[in-house]
Design a protein around this motif. Structure first.
Motif, PDB file in Angstrom:
ATOM      1  N   ALA A 180      -1.987   0.342  12.321  1.00 51.57           N
ATOM      2  CA  ALA A 180      -3.171   0.952  12.634  1.00 51.57           C
ATOM      3  C   ALA A 180      -2.906   2.193  13.784  1.00 51.57           C
ATOM      4  O   ALA A 180      -3.480   3.324  13.792  1.00 51.57           O
ATOM      5  N   ALA A 181      -1.455   2.154  14.135  1.00 44.51           N
ATOM      6  CA  ALA A 181      -1.245   3.197  15.121  1.00 44.51           C
ATOM      7  C   ALA A 181      -0.563   4.421  14.325  1.00 44.51           C
ATOM      8  O   ALA A 181      -0.187   5.291  14.815  1.00 44.51           O
ATOM      9  N   MET A 182      -0.572   4.289  13.145  1.00 48.52           N
ATOM     10  CA  MET A 182      -0.113   5.624  12.328  1.00 48.52           C
ATOM     11  C   MET A 182      -1.304   6.588  12.206  1.00 48.52           C
ATOM     12  O   MET A 182      -1.782   6.695  10.942  1.00 48.52           O
ATOM     13  N   HIS A 183      -1.496   7.214  12.987  1.00 51.22           N
ATOM     14  CA  HIS A 183      -2.651   8.239  13.096  1.00 51.22           C
ATOM     15  C   HIS A 183      -2.206   9.667  12.465  1.00 51.22           C
ATOM     16  O   HIS A 183      -2.899  10.308  12.130  1.00 51.22           O
ATOM     17  N   HIS A 184      -0.848   9.740  12.255  1.00 49.90           N
ATOM     18  CA  HIS A 184      -0.372  10.950  11.352  1.00 49.90           C
ATOM     19  C   HIS A 184      -0.074  10.859   9.847  1.00 49.90           C
ATOM     20  O   HIS A 184       0.143  11.724   9.275  1.00 49.90           O
ATOM     21  N   LEU A 185      -0.344   9.436   9.672  1.00 52.76           N
ATOM     22  CA  LEU A 185      -0.196   9.247   8.022  1.00 52.76           C
ATOM     23  C   LEU A 185      -1.264   9.973   7.234  1.00 52.76           C
ATOM     24  O   LEU A 185      -2.484   9.837   7.612  1.00 52.76           O
ATOM     25  N   THR A 186      -0.706  10.740   6.206  1.00 49.35           N
ATOM     26  CA  THR A 186      -1.791  11.368   5.312  1.00 49.35           C
ATOM     27  C   THR A 186      -1.766  10.748   3.832  1.00 49.35           C
ATOM     28  O   THR A 186      -2.749  11.122   3.158  1.00 49.35           O
ATOM     29  N   LYS A 187      -0.601  10.255   3.511  1.00 54.58           N
ATOM     30  CA  LYS A 187      -0.600   9.690   2.212  1.00 54.58           C
ATOM     31  C   LYS A 187      -0.048   8.287   2.235  1.00 54.58           C
ATOM     32  O   LYS A 187       0.916   8.078   2.676  1.00 54.58           O
ATOM     33  N   LEU A 188      -0.707   7.346   1.557  1.00 54.50           N
ATOM     34  CA  LEU A 188      -0.381   5.942   1.572  1.00 54.50           C
ATOM     35  C   LEU A 188      -0.802   5.578   0.197  1.00 54.50           C
ATOM     36  O   LEU A 188      -1.540   5.456  -0.527  1.00 54.50           O
ATOM     37  N   ASN A 189       0.555   5.095  -0.371  1.00 51.35           N
ATOM     38  CA  ASN A 189       0.529   4.325  -1.747  1.00 51.35           C
ATOM     39  C   ASN A 189       0.848   2.841  -1.563  1.00 51.35           C
ATOM     40  O   ASN A 189       1.994   2.479  -1.391  1.00 51.35           O
ATOM     41  N   LEU A 190      -0.057   2.077  -1.911  1.00 49.17           N
ATOM     42  CA  LEU A 190       0.026   0.814  -2.188  1.00 49.17           C
ATOM     43  C   LEU A 190      -0.193   0.103  -3.553  1.00 49.17           C
ATOM     44  O   LEU A 190      -0.551  -1.041  -3.776  1.00 49.17           O
ATOM     45  N   SER A 191      -0.224   0.973  -4.622  1.00 47.16           N
ATOM     46  CA  SER A 191      -0.575   0.623  -5.950  1.00 47.16           C
ATOM     47  C   SER A 191       0.596  -0.273  -6.314  1.00 47.16           C
ATOM     48  O   SER A 191       1.587  -0.604  -5.998  1.00 47.16           O
ATOM     49  N   HIS A 192      -0.059  -1.274  -7.372  1.00 44.59           N
ATOM     50  CA  HIS A 192       0.709  -2.245  -7.961  1.00 44.59           C
ATOM     51  C   HIS A 192       1.184  -3.078  -7.106  1.00 44.59           C
ATOM     52  O   HIS A 192       2.360  -3.608  -6.946  1.00 44.59           O
ATOM     53  N   ASN A 193       0.328  -3.962  -6.386  1.00 49.94           N
ATOM     54  CA  ASN A 193       0.758  -5.054  -5.431  1.00 49.94           C
ATOM     55  C   ASN A 193      -0.303  -6.153  -5.682  1.00 49.94           C
ATOM     56  O   ASN A 193      -0.749  -6.310  -6.776  1.00 49.94           O
ATOM     57  N   ARG A 194      -0.383  -7.023  -4.535  1.00 43.78           N
ATOM     58  CA  ARG A 194      -1.192  -8.077  -4.832  1.00 43.78           C
ATOM     59  C   ARG A 194      -2.427  -8.192  -3.572  1.00 43.78           C
ATOM     60  O   ARG A 194      -2.580  -9.318  -3.431  1.00 43.78           O
ATOM     61  N   ILE A 195      -2.771  -6.931  -3.397  1.00 42.67           N
ATOM     62  CA  ILE A 195      -3.709  -6.871  -2.556  1.00 42.67           C
ATOM     63  C   ILE A 195      -5.226  -7.316  -2.986  1.00 42.67           C
ATOM     64  O   ILE A 195      -5.830  -6.845  -3.683  1.00 42.67           O
ATOM     65  N   VAL A 196      -5.988  -8.270  -2.123  1.00 45.35           N
ATOM     66  CA  VAL A 196      -6.980  -8.742  -2.495  1.00 45.35           C
ATOM     67  C   VAL A 196      -8.289  -8.166  -1.715  1.00 45.35           C
ATOM     68  O   VAL A 196      -9.170  -7.590  -2.139  1.00 45.35           O
ATOM     69  N   HIS A 197      -8.003  -7.848  -0.278  1.00 51.54           N
ATOM     70  CA  HIS A 197      -8.872  -6.939   0.457  1.00 51.54           C
ATOM     71  C   HIS A 197      -8.126  -5.880   1.222  1.00 51.54           C
ATOM     72  O   HIS A 197      -6.834  -6.030   1.212  1.00 51.54           O
ATOM     73  N   ILE A 198      -8.735  -4.615   1.033  1.00 53.92           N
ATOM     74  CA  ILE A 198      -8.096  -3.793   1.761  1.00 53.92           C
ATOM     75  C   ILE A 198      -7.699  -3.850   3.373  1.00 53.92           C
ATOM     76  O   ILE A 198      -8.717  -4.308   4.010  1.00 53.92           O
ATOM     77  N   PRO A 199      -6.299  -3.918   3.663  1.00 52.55           N
ATOM     78  CA  PRO A 199      -6.155  -3.866   4.885  1.00 52.55           C
ATOM     79  C   PRO A 199      -6.870  -3.446   6.187  1.00 52.55           C
ATOM     80  O   PRO A 199      -7.154  -2.327   5.751  1.00 52.55           O
ATOM     81  N   THR A 200      -7.302  -4.228   6.848  1.00 53.26           N
ATOM     82  CA  THR A 200      -7.968  -3.496   8.174  1.00 53.26           C
ATOM     83  C   THR A 200      -7.345  -2.374   8.662  1.00 53.26           C
ATOM     84  O   THR A 200      -8.175  -1.375   9.025  1.00 53.26           O
ATOM     85  N   CYS A 201      -6.002  -2.479   8.968  1.00 52.61           N
ATOM     86  CA  CYS A 201      -5.452  -1.507   9.607  1.00 52.61           C
ATOM     87  C   CYS A 201      -5.612   0.089   9.041  1.00 52.61           C
ATOM     88  O   CYS A 201      -5.809   1.087   9.502  1.00 52.61           O
ATOM     89  N   ILE A 202      -5.886  -0.024   7.587  1.00 50.39           N
ATOM     90  CA  ILE A 202      -6.058   1.381   6.808  1.00 50.39           C
ATOM     91  C   ILE A 202      -7.068   2.046   7.220  1.00 50.39           C
ATOM     92  O   ILE A 202      -6.997   3.592   7.436  1.00 50.39           O
TER      93      ILE A 202
END
Length: 299
Positions: A161-183
């Motif tokens: 959650a501390a990644m305030h400078h992040l502009t692009k996040l790719n989590l495709s093709h994983n096993r995520i059921v709920h979008i992580p709260t930190c996002i």
């Protein structure tokens, strides 16, 4: 007699000095060999857009050369498409790294020392075997691009959650059921790729990502879209293809930059094919587009 005794002592000392020199010579040779090996790797570095760059991509490496971690001034490191199963803690010694490419290996984890790379701005760790992400990665607060696609990840640590400078996040093709709260704390996100996971819903907190321009959630099992999604006025591309949607929120007209149906994957607009919509897509959107027209029409 004095002279002979002196000569005898000298011979003894010479023998001891000789043995000492051989030992020191061995140490120097080992140090020289190590330094030479590191220098040999250093000679492969180039200056790319002002960054000290080293590519060891596609070398068939199943482990990294120990000398690599001596190159403290390295800024861009490409270890992609090898056979690496792990990275040593010594990775943390490369504290000037700006870009790290680990794409296409067999990594099952990342060392916790990755959190020491305070200058890191781009991390590609896609196409590995990662099932989790170390909490220490959250210390890389200057990260702007993070790709963890094509792994076995089901969650992310709250520290991200501390990644305030992040502009692009790719989590495709994983096993995520709920979008992580930190996002939802990554306020700078412009691009979020969550395709081909196991999502069934999108939380109302999606409205927190006020700068989001591209949201891709195709290939999940999403049944409904939250109304708060329609507060993302910067959204230019929304891909919900291949889900379980039966309808879309009436407030879709508020997404003033989604004025067309898109077909090509790179086209801006709304991607919504292959969903069990209760009405034909044009009927579903007709009211919304009409409302959008009235919304934009000058008074």
């Amino acid at each position: 007699m004095g002279v002979k005794q002196s000569r005898s002592v000298s011979n003894t000392e010479l023998n001891e000095v000789s043995v000492g020199q051989r030992k020191k010579g061995t140490i120097r040779d080992e140090q020289s060999s190590l330094s030479w090996a590191a220098e040999r790797i250093r000679k492969q570095t180039t200056l790319h857009f002002g960054f000290s760059t080293l590519s060891l991509a596609m070398r068939g490496l199943d482990e990294t050369p120990a000398e690599l971690w001596e190159l403290r001034d390295l800024q861009k490191l490409n270890l992609s498409m090898n056979c690496l199963c792990s990275l040593p803690p010594a990775l943390g010694a490369l504290d000037n790294l700006v870009i790290l490419n680990l794409w296409g290996n067999n990594l099952s984890s990342l060392p916790t020392e990755i959190g020491l790379l305070k200058k890191l701005r781009v991390l590609f760790a896609c196409r590995n075997r990662l099932s989790e992400v170390p909490e220490e990665l959250g210390s890389c607060t200057h990260l702007e691009v993070l790709s963890l696609a094509n792994n076995q990840i089901s969650s992310l640590p709250s520290s991200l959650a501390a990644m305030h400078h992040l502009t692009k996040l790719n989590l495709s093709h994983n096993r995520i059921v709920h979008i992580p709260t930190c996002i939802y704390s990554m306020k700078g996100l412009v691009f979020l790729h969550l395709a081909c996971n196991r999502l069934e819903t999108i939380a109302d907190q999606i409205q927190e990502l006020v700068n989001l321009k591209i949201l891709i959630v195709e290939g999940n099992s999403i049944h409904t879209l939250p109304k708060t999604l329609c507060f993302l006025e910067s959204l230019e591309l929304l891909n919900v293809d291949f889900n379980e949607l039966q309808s879309v929120p009436d407030e879709m007209y508020q997404l003033s930059r989604l004025t067309r149906l898109a077909c090509h994957p790179l086209d801006k607009g709304l991607h919504i094919i292959h969903n069990p919509l209760l009405k034909p897509i044009h009927d579903v959107l007709q009211g919304g587009l009409s409302a959008l027209y009235n919304y934009l029409k000058p008074t």
